[in-house]
Motif scaffolding. Structure first.
Motif, PDB file in Angstrom:
ATOM      1  N   ARG A  57     -60.127 -76.382  -2.677  1.00  0.00           N
ATOM      2  CA  ARG A  57     -60.343 -74.980  -2.313  1.00  0.00           C
ATOM      3  C   ARG A  57     -61.799 -74.708  -1.924  1.00  0.00           C
ATOM      4  N   GLU A  58     -62.486 -75.771  -1.463  1.00  0.00           N
ATOM      5  CA  GLU A  58     -63.913 -75.591  -1.120  1.00  0.00           C
ATOM      6  C   GLU A  58     -64.103 -75.136   0.323  1.00  0.00           C
ATOM      7  N   ILE A  59     -65.077 -74.253   0.498  1.00  0.00           N
ATOM      8  CA  ILE A  59     -65.644 -74.053   1.843  1.00  0.00           C
ATOM      9  C   ILE A  59     -66.835 -75.001   1.831  1.00  0.00           C
ATOM     10  N   ARG A  60     -66.715 -76.122   2.530  1.00  0.00           N
ATOM     11  CA  ARG A  60     -67.654 -77.224   2.297  1.00  0.00           C
ATOM     12  C   ARG A  60     -69.067 -76.938   2.805  1.00  0.00           C
ATOM     13  N   ASN A  61     -69.174 -76.129   3.836  1.00  0.00           N
ATOM     14  CA  ASN A  61     -70.509 -75.932   4.436  1.00  0.00           C
ATOM     15  C   ASN A  61     -71.065 -74.540   4.120  1.00  0.00           C
ATOM     16  N   GLY A  81     -57.845 -64.666   1.317  1.00  0.00           N
ATOM     17  CA  GLY A  81     -58.633 -63.832   0.410  1.00  0.00           C
ATOM     18  C   GLY A  81     -59.978 -64.483   0.093  1.00  0.00           C
ATOM     19  N   ASP A  82     -59.957 -65.809  -0.178  1.00  0.00           N
ATOM     20  CA  ASP A  82     -61.210 -66.526  -0.491  1.00  0.00           C
ATOM     21  C   ASP A  82     -62.207 -66.376   0.658  1.00  0.00           C
ATOM     22  N   LEU A  83     -61.720 -66.652   1.865  1.00  0.00           N
ATOM     23  CA  LEU A  83     -62.647 -66.657   3.005  1.00  0.00           C
ATOM     24  C   LEU A  83     -63.173 -65.248   3.266  1.00  0.00           C
ATOM     25  N   HIS A  84     -62.278 -64.275   3.184  1.00  0.00           N
ATOM     26  CA  HIS A  84     -62.713 -62.899   3.402  1.00  0.00           C
ATOM     27  C   HIS A  84     -63.775 -62.502   2.374  1.00  0.00           C
ATOM     28  N   ASP A  85     -63.510 -62.802   1.094  1.00  0.00           N
ATOM     29  CA  ASP A  85     -64.430 -62.365   0.042  1.00  0.00           C
ATOM     30  C   ASP A  85     -65.783 -63.065   0.194  1.00  0.00           C
ATOM     31  N   HIS A  86     -65.740 -64.343   0.566  1.00  0.00           N
ATOM     32  CA  HIS A  86     -67.006 -65.067   0.754  1.00  0.00           C
ATOM     33  C   HIS A  86     -67.829 -64.446   1.894  1.00  0.00           C
ATOM     34  N   LEU A  87     -67.155 -64.172   3.005  1.00  0.00           N
ATOM     35  CA  LEU A  87     -67.886 -63.596   4.152  1.00  0.00           C
ATOM     36  C   LEU A  87     -68.378 -62.191   3.815  1.00  0.00           C
ATOM     37  N   ALA A  88     -67.528 -61.399   3.148  1.00  0.00           N
ATOM     38  CA  ALA A  88     -67.933 -60.021   2.830  1.00  0.00           C
ATOM     39  C   ALA A  88     -69.207 -60.030   1.971  1.00  0.00           C
ATOM     40  N   GLU A  89     -69.294 -61.007   1.075  1.00  0.00           N
ATOM     41  CA  GLU A  89     -70.461 -61.035   0.186  1.00  0.00           C
ATOM     42  C   GLU A  89     -71.696 -61.646   0.859  1.00  0.00           C
ATOM     43  N   HIS A  90     -71.488 -62.726   1.607  1.00  0.00           N
ATOM     44  CA  HIS A  90     -72.662 -63.459   2.110  1.00  0.00           C
ATOM     45  C   HIS A  90     -72.937 -63.270   3.599  1.00  0.00           C
ATOM     46  N   HIS A  91     -71.899 -62.962   4.378  1.00  0.00           N
ATOM     47  CA  HIS A  91     -72.099 -62.840   5.841  1.00  0.00           C
ATOM     48  C   HIS A  91     -71.303 -61.657   6.372  1.00  0.00           C
ATOM     49  N   PRO A  92     -71.689 -60.444   6.009  1.00  0.00           N
ATOM     50  CA  PRO A  92     -70.893 -59.284   6.448  1.00  0.00           C
ATOM     51  C   PRO A  92     -70.869 -59.111   7.962  1.00  0.00           C
ATOM     52  N   ASP A  93     -71.730 -59.840   8.682  1.00  0.00           N
ATOM     53  CA  ASP A  93     -71.717 -59.774  10.148  1.00  0.00           C
ATOM     54  C   ASP A  93     -70.642 -60.684  10.750  1.00  0.00           C
ATOM     55  N   GLN A 338     -54.287 -51.356   9.106  1.00  0.00           N
ATOM     56  CA  GLN A 338     -55.267 -51.133  10.152  1.00  0.00           C
ATOM     57  C   GLN A 338     -56.470 -52.068   9.949  1.00  0.00           C
ATOM     58  N   GLY A 339     -56.715 -52.457   8.677  1.00  0.00           N
ATOM     59  CA  GLY A 339     -57.831 -53.365   8.371  1.00  0.00           C
ATOM     60  C   GLY A 339     -57.596 -54.787   8.865  1.00  0.00           C
ATOM     61  N   LEU A 340     -56.316 -55.147   9.147  1.00  0.00           N
ATOM     62  CA  LEU A 340     -56.036 -56.534   9.524  1.00  0.00           C
ATOM     63  C   LEU A 340     -56.800 -56.961  10.783  1.00  0.00           C
ATOM     64  N   ALA A 341     -56.841 -56.078  11.766  1.00  0.00           N
ATOM     65  CA  ALA A 341     -57.531 -56.439  13.013  1.00  0.00           C
ATOM     66  C   ALA A 341     -59.035 -56.576  12.781  1.00  0.00           C
ATOM     67  N   ARG A 342     -59.540 -55.979  11.693  1.00  0.00           N
ATOM     68  CA  ARG A 342     -60.974 -56.118  11.375  1.00  0.00           C
ATOM     69  C   ARG A 342     -61.224 -57.277  10.414  1.00  0.00           C
ATOM     70  N   GLY A 343     -60.183 -58.089  10.164  1.00  0.00           N
ATOM     71  CA  GLY A 343     -60.381 -59.286   9.351  1.00  0.00           C
ATOM     72  C   GLY A 343     -60.285 -59.045   7.866  1.00  0.00           C
ATOM     73  N   VAL A 344     -59.577 -57.993   7.462  1.00  0.00           N
ATOM     74  CA  VAL A 344     -59.416 -57.732   6.026  1.00  0.00           C
ATOM     75  C   VAL A 344     -57.958 -58.037   5.648  1.00  0.00           C
ATOM     76  N   PRO A 345     -57.716 -59.169   4.970  1.00  0.00           N
ATOM     77  CA  PRO A 345     -56.324 -59.491   4.614  1.00  0.00           C
ATOM     78  C   PRO A 345     -55.794 -58.550   3.541  1.00  0.00           C
ATOM     79  N   THR A 346     -54.485 -58.383   3.517  1.00  0.00           N
ATOM     80  CA  THR A 346     -53.880 -57.446   2.556  1.00  0.00           C
ATOM     81  C   THR A 346     -52.544 -57.993   2.063  1.00  0.00           C
ATOM     82  N   ASP A 347     -52.170 -57.593   0.847  1.00  0.00           N
ATOM     83  CA  ASP A 347     -50.852 -57.947   0.320  1.00  0.00           C
ATOM     84  C   ASP A 347     -49.821 -56.868   0.642  1.00  0.00           C
TER      85      ASP A 347
END
Ligand SMILES: Cc1cc2nc3c(=O)[nH]c(=O)nc-3n(C[C@H](O)[C@H](O)[C@H](O)COP(=O)(O)OP(=O)(O)OC[C@H]3O[C@@H](n4cnc5c(N)ncnc54)[C@H](O)[C@@H]3O)c2cc1C
Length: 498
Positions: A57-61, A81-93, A338-347
């Motif tokens: 489950r690593e994002i290696r880089n 969810g992992d990838l979204h949360d990582h980007l939201a915290e470290h790379h919101p751009d 509506q958030g899906l197109a902005r890259g926000v996954p949802t259940d």
């Protein structure tokens, strides 16, 4: 019951392949195994051991990702969810192409199965695949073969020479242990556009207009046109949850209010949702053009996150008024989608199914523990509105003879291709309902096949017919498999029969 192994490293995967060679146990790899509607994590043949890669489950880089290097090297267990949360915290751009499936579904397994996200087909997002073949050898495709420290490893998708990436998707040629995955820069402005088609008879012409807008780049992402059954299936839980929790409604009053709110979002049979991106000026001009081209057929609404936030704040306070309550409920229900197109996954879509089948308390990833039976029948379609509308009509009428109403979205996924995502829902605790749904799915598949089309993603039970249509092609596929996996260590998959 199949044995399940949960390797954590590439070396452990290699070890498993060697063990499988010795014991002649076919291996069936899954990333998260949440392939609902296509067989989930079940192997296609008996006697397999499932290789559950969710522990890789690593994002290696992680330390190398940036706006100038928008690539994540991900392992199979990395979830949306992992990838979204990582980007939201470290790379919101940065953002990425998310699917409408749950937060716990994989990025890589979905891409390997050629799933489709809100930006487009996920296959386009992966390259530089690291995989273990049926002989226990580790290979990397593209320039990743030069080694992780090569400046080309994660930057050039194609490499040099024949591109082997395609051999690893919808196949059983190897176990993919990591891949480069494209990230996307956030645009300065983003807006969703909702279209409500007034007359079902105009579906063909309306689709042609949407397809033209995709071709010309006006609509940036995949535009989803959903029928009423689908919109209802996706939104009713969100609407009811708001009306019960925030307005205290119960029983018939709740049902009436939910219907009223649903009418606001989906007043007619077909509702489409697309999105536009760019600078403020680009957005203004694009929206004007989209409105001019579609308003003769559809009611057009522009939805931005700010408008929804503001609208909700006001309407929620006025929720004692039935009209305001309906609008607040509608906003609460559509916001996650509506958030899906902005890259926000949802259940949200999975929660809807759990609610419909009486298990709203279950976490989305446990959908298979509910009675929700689901079969996908997903035809690939030409970018021809009239053709698509006629076929959808035929499939609807066919399904009705089995007592089924189809939940359908027609997705304009690229400038030249359209797909339909059609699901059949049934109670899988009821054997008659299960048998009837399968009969209906078979009839739909035969109708698609008779129209000269194919599905773009298959369940295992469709493959005998698929192979029978082009035996020479599939014999070639089989001989390629023999090169990488002569002993058949990696089990027959859904697309590569034994
Ligand atoms: C309500 C709802 C909405 C959905 N929306 C979408 C959507 O918008 N888009 C979409 O694409 N799907 C959608 N799905 C279908 C499905 O849930 C997703 O495709 C999901 O991502 C697949 O599960 P997974 O990611 O766990 O992949 P897995 O089940 O792990 O993988 C899928 C298949 O790929 C192969 N595979 C996986 N990993 C590997 C590997 N490492 N090496 C080799 N082969 C491998 C296997 O054959 C496996 O069966 C939806 C389902 C539901 C119920």
């Amino acid at each position: 019951m199949s044995a399940t192994f949960t390797p954590k490293t590439v070396a452990e995967v290699v070890h498993l392949v060697q063990w499988a060679r010795q014991t002649r146990t076919p291996l069936y790899p899954v990333s998260r195994g949440l392939n609902w509607g296509y067989g989930s994590s079940s192997p296609v043949v008996d006697g397999c051991a499932v290789v559950d890669l969710s522990g890789m489950r690593e994002i290696r880089n992680k330390t190398e990702i940036s706006a100038r290097n928008p690539v994540a090297v991900i392992e199979p267990g990395v979830t949306q969810g992992d990838l979204h949360d990582h980007l939201a915290e470290h790379h919101p751009d940065l953002t990425f192409n998310v699917t409408g499936s749950g937060r716990q579904t994989s990025v890589l397994g979905n891409a390997l199965d050629r799933g489709v996200g809100y930006i487009g087909p996920r296959k386009e997002d992966i390259y530089g695949l690291e995989f273990v073949d049926g002989q226990g050898r580790v290979f990397e495709t593209g320039f990743r073969r030069l080694g992780e420290h090569s400046p080309l490893a994660h930057t050039h998708p194609y490499g040099l020479g024949p591109m082997l990436d395609g051999l690893l998707s919808q196949s059983n040629f190897g176990i993919v242990t990591s891949a480069c995955f494209r990230l996307l820069p956030r645009r300065p402005r983003e807006a969703a556009v909702s279209f409500s088609l007034r007359e079902p008879k105009d579906l063909g012409a309306f689709l042609d207009a949407l397809i033209a807008m995709k071709r010309e780049g006006l609509l940036a992402t995949v535009t989803h046109a959903g029928n009423r059954a689908r919109t209802q299936a996706t939104l009713t839980y969100g609407l009811s949850k708001y009306l019960a929790a925030e307005c205290g409604l119960r029983g018939e009053a709740l049902e009436r209010a939910a219907v009223q709110a649903l009418r606001l979002v989906a007043p007619y049979e077909w509702t489409a949702l697309g999105s536009v991106m760019g600078s403020a000026g680009q957005l203004r001009a694009t929206l004007k053009e989209i409105d001019a081209r579609s308003r003769r057929w559809a009611r057009v609404r522009v939805v931005t996150e700010e408008r929804l936030r503001l609208g909700y704040a006001v309407l929620h306070r006025l929720r004692w008024l039935p009209a305001a309550r309906a609008q607040a409920a509608a906003i609460a229900a559509i916001r996650p989608l509506q958030g899906l197109a902005r890259g926000v996954p949802t259940d949200a879509p999975i929660d809807n199914l759990l609610w419909k089948f009486g298990r709203p308390e279950l976490p989305a990833e446990h959908l298979d523990r509910s009675r929700c039976g689901l079969l996908f029948i997903n035809p690939a379609l030409p970018a021809d509105g009239g053709f698509v509308a006629r076929l959808m009509d035929e499939l609807d009428r066919l399904a009705a003879t089995f007592g089924h109403t189809l939940n359908t979205t027609i997705n304009i996924e690229t400038p030249t291709s359209v797909v339909a995502v059609i699901n059949l829902l049934f109670d899988r605790a009821d054997p008659q309902a299960v048998a009837q749904a399968h009969r209906c799915a078979d009839a739909l598949y035969r109708c698609i096949d008779a129209s000269g089309l194919s599905v773009y993603r298959a369940r295992a039970d469709m493959m005998a017919d698929v192979v029978a249509r082009n035996p020479a092609y599939w014999a070639l596929v089989r001989s390629l498999k023999d090169v990488l996996d002569p002993q058949g260590v990696i089990a027959p998959g859904r697309y590569c029969p034994a």
